[in-house]
Write a protein that holds these residues in place. Structure first.
Motif, PDB file in Angstrom:
ATOM      1  N   LYS A  29       0.809  -1.236   0.000  1.00  0.00           N
ATOM      2  CA  LYS A  29       0.000   0.000   0.000  1.00  0.00           C
ATOM      3  C   LYS A  29       0.836   1.276   0.000  1.00  0.00           C
ATOM      4  N   THR A  30       2.144   1.143   0.348  1.00  0.00           N
ATOM      5  CA  THR A  30       3.019   2.326   0.266  1.00  0.00           C
ATOM      6  C   THR A  30       4.212   2.055  -0.662  1.00  0.00           C
ATOM      7  N   ASN A  31       4.120   1.013  -1.461  1.00  0.00           N
ATOM      8  CA  ASN A  31       5.206   0.651  -2.383  1.00  0.00           C
ATOM      9  C   ASN A  31       5.119   1.526  -3.643  1.00  0.00           C
ATOM     10  N   ALA A  32       5.804   2.671  -3.578  1.00  0.00           N
ATOM     11  CA  ALA A  32       5.671   3.669  -4.647  1.00  0.00           C
ATOM     12  C   ALA A  32       6.026   3.099  -6.019  1.00  0.00           C
ATOM     13  N   CYS A  59      -3.858   1.807  -1.648  1.00  0.00           N
ATOM     14  CA  CYS A  59      -2.749   2.777  -1.678  1.00  0.00           C
ATOM     15  C   CYS A  59      -2.915   3.908  -0.651  1.00  0.00           C
ATOM     16  N   GLU A  60      -1.856   4.154   0.103  1.00  0.00           N
ATOM     17  CA  GLU A  60      -1.919   5.193   1.140  1.00  0.00           C
ATOM     18  C   GLU A  60      -1.028   6.388   0.813  1.00  0.00           C
ATOM     19  N   LEU A  61      -0.498   6.434  -0.411  1.00  0.00           N
ATOM     20  CA  LEU A  61       0.355   7.571  -0.787  1.00  0.00           C
ATOM     21  C   LEU A  61      -0.546   8.657  -1.382  1.00  0.00           C
ATOM     22  N   GLU A  62      -0.624   9.781  -0.699  1.00  0.00           N
ATOM     23  CA  GLU A  62      -1.591  10.800  -1.071  1.00  0.00           C
ATOM     24  C   GLU A  62      -1.423  11.296  -2.517  1.00  0.00           C
TER      25      GLU A  62
END
Ligand code: SAM
Length: 473
Positions: A29-32, A59-62
């Protein structure tokens, strides 16, 4: 074992595969790097697998989430333009033998008034709907082989198509009735239905069985394999959906996409539409008794991720949602909405139902009239469309999907939408709505680039103004 090509529910909606998908999504979920790769894939506009789409949902990357929203908006615009197809539900009967714990029609609910419309009452409902301007209906009934047998549904469809009141006509009847046999689907197809809609409610088998403790709907496999039987019966437009609030939304999202992948893998055509209903308060039903309610932000994210994952599948939102919520998700990918809806049996013709004769299925959040909804859509830059041409020209199933996948939908749908809007404005709109609509049509006609199409559309608009109504929209 997971197998999208299998016709067994537990293979194509495979529990282990969903669990693995959910852990994969959670782990990434934060693996850009991976998220960027998936977004790049999504930009090709050919859809995403349930695994990839589940990562985007988690995904938690804004900044990446903003990219997902922007892409959803772009796909919506490219595939559907600013057109929004209008429809209304028509409740025929609320007799039901099932025990669905979230639905007020459940058999044990003794205080809801039970009602089944006669053909004469259906006539009155249809006339009321035609007088509002509706051309497309979704038929709804509870499941009851004695009170609502397939013959009753077929006869009702015949009645609905036969009514021509003033300039009105119902041109497409979609059907949302309980899972049934291949033979009954064949009969529905012969009766000229548009889409067969059936909500899965939840893809989680164990929860499904608890939420449907009694009645024929208890059978998870029979319910989940209904779209396969519908396809075998010749219905090529099917509409899927889950009732958000019953189970964990990420589980439902993965299940929904796996269902779409299955239909595509076996029949070469995914669902025509996906509906995104959320659980609502209703007689004998308190939504707070269910643990999995989702907030408006999560709801918007789900809509955006569905849009990105299955770009060529229409998405439907009902009046269960408020004006504010509808405004937000319309941009993100919704292509069809209801307006002026009544969820009670006989609610259109009889606006004066007694307090103790309430038959409605759930509380409606958006209680505006169709005219108000049409005006609001136009004020927000959308084109309300009453078009049913695809269905009438046989552009359903894979033929429709081909049009859609080639991006050609904009060429023919845009002018059709404008012409059906013109019919609505002439026949049913308030002066204020009509003024806004005429201006919008003039502006939108400028966007039609094909000179031949433009010429025909212009002539049609003049003909509509002069009272001609025998078009095949
Ligand atoms: N009886 C048919 C069946 O079993 O599939 C479908 C018709 S039912 C009138 C339409 C849908 O309404 C159901 O599939 C369910 O998802 C939804 N529904 C039931 N209770 C609801 C509630 N309390 N709030 C929101 N939607 C609800």
């Amino acid at each position: 074992m997971y197998d999208p090509k299998s016709k067994h529910a537990e293979d194509f909606i495979n529990h282990e595969e969903i669990l693995e998908t959910l852990s994969y999504a959670e782990a990434n979920k934060t693996n850009a790097e991976l998220i960027d790769e998936i977004i790049a894939k999504a930009r090709l506009k050919k859809g995403l697998s349930h695994r990839d789409a589940s990562v985007l949902l988690a995904c938690e990357l804004e900044d990446r989430n903003q990219e997902i929203y922007a892409l959803a908006k772009q796909i919506k615009q490219e595939f559907y333009g600013n057109r929004i197809v209008m429809f209304a539900p028509l409740y025929l009967s609320n007799y039901c033998v099932n025990g669905c714990t979230y639905c007020p029609y459940h058999l044990k609910n003794k205080h809801i008034a039970r009602k089944k419309l006669t053909q004469e009452e259906i006539r009155n409902e249809v006339i009321a709907l035609q007088d509002m301007g509706h051309k497309r209906l979704a038929l709804e009934t509870g499941e009851d082989p004695v009170n609502n047998p397939i013959e009753y549904v077929l006869e009702s469809i015949k009645t609905i198509y036969s009514i021509k009141h003033k300039n009105g006509a119902i041109r497409r009847v979609n059907v949302n009735i309980a899972a049934t046999t291949v033979e009954n689907y064949r009969r529905l197809k012969e009766a000229g239905i548009g889409t067969y809609i059936l909500f899965q409610e939840t893809y989680h088998k164990e929860s499904y069985e608890k939420l449907h403790p009694t009645g024929p709907k208890h059978n998870y496999n029979y319910h989940t394999e209904a779209m396969d039987r519908a396809m075998e019966g010749g219905i090529d437009d099917v509409g899927c959906g889950v009732l958000f609030g019953l189970e964990l939304y990420r589980y439902e999202f993965a299940g929904l996409l796996m269902h779409a992948e299955h239909l595509e893998a076996v029949y070469g055509v995914g669902p025509h539409t996906i509906s995104v209903p959320r659980l609502k308060k209703a007689d004998d039903i308190d939504p707070d008794a269910f643990d999995n309610g989702i907030d408006d932000d999560t709801f918007a994210k789900i809509v955006a991720c569905i849009r990105v994952a299955v770009p060529y599948t229409g998405m439907i939102i009902s009046t269960r949602e408020s004006q504010k919520c509808r405004e937000r998700v319309l941009e993100l990918g919704i292509s069809q909405i209801s307006g002026g809806s009544k969820t009670s049996v006989g609610g259109y013709a009889d606006g004066t139902l007694e307090e103790d004769d309430v038959t409605e299925q759930f509380d409606v959040s958006d209680t505006r009239t169709l005219d108000e909804v049409v005006r609001w859509l136009m004020e927000n830059g959308h084109i309300p469309s009453f078009c049913t041409a695809c269905y009438r020209e046989g552009r359903t199933g894979d033929r429709f999907m081909t049009l859609c996948k080639n991006g050609q939908i904009l060429n023919c749908c845009h002018p059709n939408a404008l012409m059906t809007l013109k019919e609505y404005l002439m026949d049913y709109a308030s002066p204020e709505t009509r003024a806004i609509g005429e201006k919008l049509i003039a502006e939108e006609m400028e966007k039609v680039t094909n000179p031949k199409v433009k010429e025909i559309a212009k002539q049609n608009l003049i003909d509509i103004e002069n009272g001609k109504r025998d078009f095949r929209f």
